[in-house]
Design a protein around this motif. Structure first.
Motif, mmCIF file in Angstrom:
data_model
loop_
_atom_site.group_PDB
_atom_site.id
_atom_site.type_symbol
_atom_site.label_atom_id
_atom_site.label_comp_id
_atom_site.label_asym_id
_atom_site.label_seq_id
_atom_site.Cartn_x
_atom_site.Cartn_y
_atom_site.Cartn_z
ATOM 1 N N ARG A 43 0.821 -1.206 0.000
ATOM 2 C CA ARG A 43 0.000 0.000 0.000
ATOM 3 C C ARG A 43 0.854 1.254 0.000
ATOM 4 O O ARG A 43 0.424 2.297 -0.487
ATOM 5 C CB ARG A 43 -0.901 0.012 1.235
ATOM 6 C CG ARG A 43 -2.077 -0.915 1.188
ATOM 7 C CD ARG A 43 -2.758 -0.996 2.546
ATOM 8 N NE ARG A 43 -2.951 0.309 3.129
ATOM 9 C CZ ARG A 43 -3.063 0.521 4.433
ATOM 10 N NH1 ARG A 43 -2.975 -0.477 5.273
ATOM 11 N NH2 ARG A 43 -3.253 1.735 4.904
ATOM 12 N N THR A 383 -8.256 2.025 1.055
ATOM 13 C CA THR A 383 -7.416 2.746 2.011
ATOM 14 C C THR A 383 -7.870 2.474 3.433
ATOM 15 O O THR A 383 -9.053 2.227 3.694
ATOM 16 C CB THR A 383 -7.449 4.257 1.749
ATOM 17 O OG1 THR A 383 -6.722 4.946 2.781
ATOM 18 C CG2 THR A 383 -8.873 4.793 1.746
ATOM 19 N N ASP A 385 -6.663 4.164 7.367
ATOM 20 C CA ASP A 385 -5.787 4.986 8.206
ATOM 21 C C ASP A 385 -4.955 5.979 7.387
ATOM 22 O O ASP A 385 -3.897 6.392 7.819
ATOM 23 C CB ASP A 385 -4.875 4.100 9.063
ATOM 24 C CG ASP A 385 -4.243 4.882 10.214
ATOM 25 O OD1 ASP A 385 -4.852 5.867 10.652
ATOM 26 O OD2 ASP A 385 -3.134 4.524 10.649
ATOM 27 N N ASP A 386 -5.433 6.367 6.186
ATOM 28 C CA ASP A 386 -4.802 7.438 5.407
ATOM 29 C C ASP A 386 -5.687 8.668 5.521
ATOM 30 O O ASP A 386 -6.814 8.686 5.020
ATOM 31 C CB ASP A 386 -4.645 7.033 3.933
ATOM 32 C CG ASP A 386 -3.650 5.905 3.757
ATOM 33 O OD1 ASP A 386 -2.551 6.004 4.323
ATOM 34 O OD2 ASP A 386 -3.966 4.936 3.054
ATOM 35 N N ALA A 392 -0.489 10.648 1.474
ATOM 36 C CA ALA A 392 -0.752 9.437 0.696
ATOM 37 C C ALA A 392 -1.489 9.747 -0.604
ATOM 38 O O ALA A 392 -1.385 9.008 -1.575
ATOM 39 C CB ALA A 392 -1.555 8.441 1.520
ATOM 40 N N VAL A 394 -4.620 9.581 -1.256
ATOM 41 C CA VAL A 394 -5.697 8.623 -1.543
ATOM 42 C C VAL A 394 -7.020 9.340 -1.796
ATOM 43 O O VAL A 394 -7.810 8.938 -2.650
ATOM 44 C CB VAL A 394 -5.853 7.643 -0.366
ATOM 45 C CG1 VAL A 394 -7.026 6.706 -0.589
ATOM 46 C CG2 VAL A 394 -4.578 6.870 -0.148
ATOM 47 N N THR A 445 -0.367 12.302 10.351
ATOM 48 C CA THR A 445 0.370 11.081 10.623
ATOM 49 C C THR A 445 0.058 10.483 11.981
ATOM 50 O O THR A 445 0.526 9.407 12.285
ATOM 51 C CB THR A 445 1.884 11.341 10.544
ATOM 52 O OG1 THR A 445 2.217 12.393 11.444
ATOM 53 C CG2 THR A 445 2.286 11.708 9.146
ATOM 54 N N SER A 484 2.818 1.781 11.503
ATOM 55 C CA SER A 484 2.415 1.853 10.106
ATOM 56 C C SER A 484 3.317 1.011 9.214
ATOM 57 O O SER A 484 2.884 0.539 8.162
ATOM 58 C CB SER A 484 2.442 3.309 9.610
ATOM 59 O OG SER A 484 1.531 4.096 10.329
#
Length: 529
Positions: A43, A383, A385-386, A392, A394, A445, A484
């Motif tokens: 990912r 996705t 936890d983005d 990221a 996403v 983050t 992560s």
């Protein structure tokens, strides 16, 4: 797992081409990753489409988000063997606070800031640059100045034309060594070859078909220069996509893919105006047609352009109009507190009624909609936890919410965006208290979960001496944290941004340390030529 195994096999073969390397330990180490860790590794690799804008012409500072809305990668040009030049030098001369502010703004808008290496003025192979030393020096600069990756714009045409294979070998060693310093999933690494270098049977060392075969697994994508190769080359949709001329055979987009290069790694590169290249320019409206045709044929890698400020938000909006329309709202999300039941909004925008608030603990599929920070967001692909607006990339920002009523999510999460200082790959995070009732101040983050607390019974306390794989859970400072990706000696809540805060512990009983120590390095540097 088949995809991961094939990628690992290619990587091992690549390292073997460069000398005696520890391929067996590499294979054994990566095979030992848990399924969850392997999934996180996959990912972490940037996913298409990529919309890349280079910046070499002088500007006093980086553009605002609104000026480059629609792009998701901005490449400062250039970092040379002797040091930074042009816009890379401008970035170097900013204060740390100025750089942190720009990085925070870009990250919130989903824009990665990278640096392009070499360019047309340097000939690394012909000039005798050592690929290992040069890679180490350039990687150190990237880390020092907080950037998120590199683009290798290698234009040593004399070395390629010589046909000895020296150019290809140099690029292979350089790329391999860069990856030891700028790990995949944490840093972007791209190449920007001219399209003819993909032509088969034209280059004594195999050209980019050989390079891709041995180190392609280390390269995130190719920003292919479909210009400066002749007045009529790549100037029609047919010539660009399907049928190149006899001068550069099999170097159109789909022909390159037919020769073994992954179609989703071939980004179409063009100059912004006729003045930005010797030849190869096409009008943005015609390029939009070509992009749409390519998309209909199964391509989705993205578009690259040389250069800012001649290309900007208006240019990319035109080019993507028929394929990936750029949303009218490109403002950076403001510092807004959101809960599962309400989202702060202001002014005209998008109806968010009935849309669930984003949650770090929910896995979203492509097309899922969430409300976050006063905006409506749509997931481009799977996705978890983005954070919407995070690095990221996403989530697509669909605009400001006009309706403040959102549906409940499966968890109760309170998220706060703050405008605190950031560094290269993470955002500075400060825990205000270790009390289980106090949340942490964080950004994309590190997400803090409040309310009644999280069960931490049986979870080991964090230890600096333990190497953790992605998905590992620990307790620290009264909170539950999840890794992560692979980590050792990175404090939960620290600047590395490795750990996700899953909330205050409701139960404080922890298990004894379960030591899962991995080798300190899983990649052996390639030897110099």
């Amino acid at each position: 797992m088949l995809h991961l195994y094939l990628a690992l096999t290619a990587a091992i073969a690549a390292f073997a081409c460069f000398g005696e390397v520890a391929s067996v330990p590499l294979e054994q180490t990566l095979r030992s990753l848990t399924p969850k860790a392997s999934n996180i590794l996959k990912r972490a690799t940037p996913v298409a489409p990529h919309f890349v804008l280079y910046s070499d012409a002088y500007v006093s500072t980086e553009p605002t988000v609104s000026e480059i809305c629609g792009f998701n990668v901005f490449a400062l040009s250039f970092l040379l063997e002797y040091g930074a030049a042009d816009q890379a030098q401008e970035w170097e001369e900013l204060t740390a606070d100025q750089r942190s502010s720009i990085l925070a703004e870009y990250e919130a808008a989903g824009i990665s800031l990278i640096v392009s290496l070499f360019g047309s003025t340097e000939t690394p192979t012909s000039s005798g640059y050592d690929p290992i030393d040069t890679a180490n020096t350039m990687a150190a600069w990237v880390i020092e100045y907080g950037l998120q990756g590199v683009d290798i714009d290698y234009e040593d045409f004399a070395a390629f034309d010589a046909g000895t294979g020296a150019a290809e070998q140099w690029l292979g060693n350089f790329t391999t060594q860069l990856r030891t310093q700028l790990p995949q999933g944490q840093y972007i690494l791209t190449h920007a070859p001219v399209a003819p270098w993909f032509s088969p049977n034209m280059w004594g060392g195999g050209g980019y078909l050989w390079i891709d075969s041995v180190v392609g697994s280390l390269i995130d994508w190719y920003n292919v220069q479909f210009y400066n190769q002749g007045t009529t080359e790549y100037t029609t949709c047919d010539g660009l996509l399907y049928n190149s001329s006899s001068s550069w055979p099999q170097s159109a987009l789909f022909q390159i893919a037919d020769n073994g290069i992954s179609l989703d790694k071939l980004v179409i590169g063009k100059p912004a105006t006729a003045a930005q290249a010797t030849n190869g320019y096409v009008d943005p409206s015609l390029l939009a047609t070509c992009v749409s045709l390519a998309y209909d044929g199964g391509w989705d890698a993205g578009v690259m352009v040389w250069e800012y400020p001649y290309a900007n938000s208006a240019w990319i909006a035109t080019v993507l109009a028929d394929t990936w329309p750029v949303t009218s709202t490109c403002a950076t999300p403001t510092s807004t507190t959101s809960t599962p039941s309400s989202t702060s909004t202001s002014g005209p925008g998008t109806v968010c009624a009935g849309v669930a608030a984003w949650s770090a603990s929910v896995a979203y599929t492509g097309g899922s909609e969430v409300a976050y920070g006063g905006y409506l967001w749509t997931a481009s692909y799977w996705t978890e936890d983005d954070v919407p607006g995070g690095s990221a990339g996403v989530w697509v920002n669909d605009g400001v919410c006009t309706s403040t009523t959102t549906s409940a999510t499966s968890t109760s999460t309170s998220v706060t965006l703050t405008s605190i200082s950031t560094t290269a790959t993470s955002t500075s995070t400060t825990l205000t208290s270790t009390s289980p009732t106090t949340t942490s101040t964080s950004t994309a983050t590190s997400t803090s979960t409040s309310a009644s607390g999280t069960t931490c019974a049986g979870v080991s306390a964090w230890s600096a001496s333990v190497a953790y794989t992605g998905g590992s859970e620990v307790t620290y400072g009264g909170y539950l944290w999840s890794a992560s990706y692979w980590s050792e000696d990175d404090t939960p809540g620290g600047t590395a941004g490795v750990w996700v805060n899953d909330g205050a512990c409701a139960s404080t009983a922890t298990a004894a340390l379960n030591r899962r120590v991995l080798p300190a390095s899983v990649i052996t540097a390639a030897p110099a030529l």
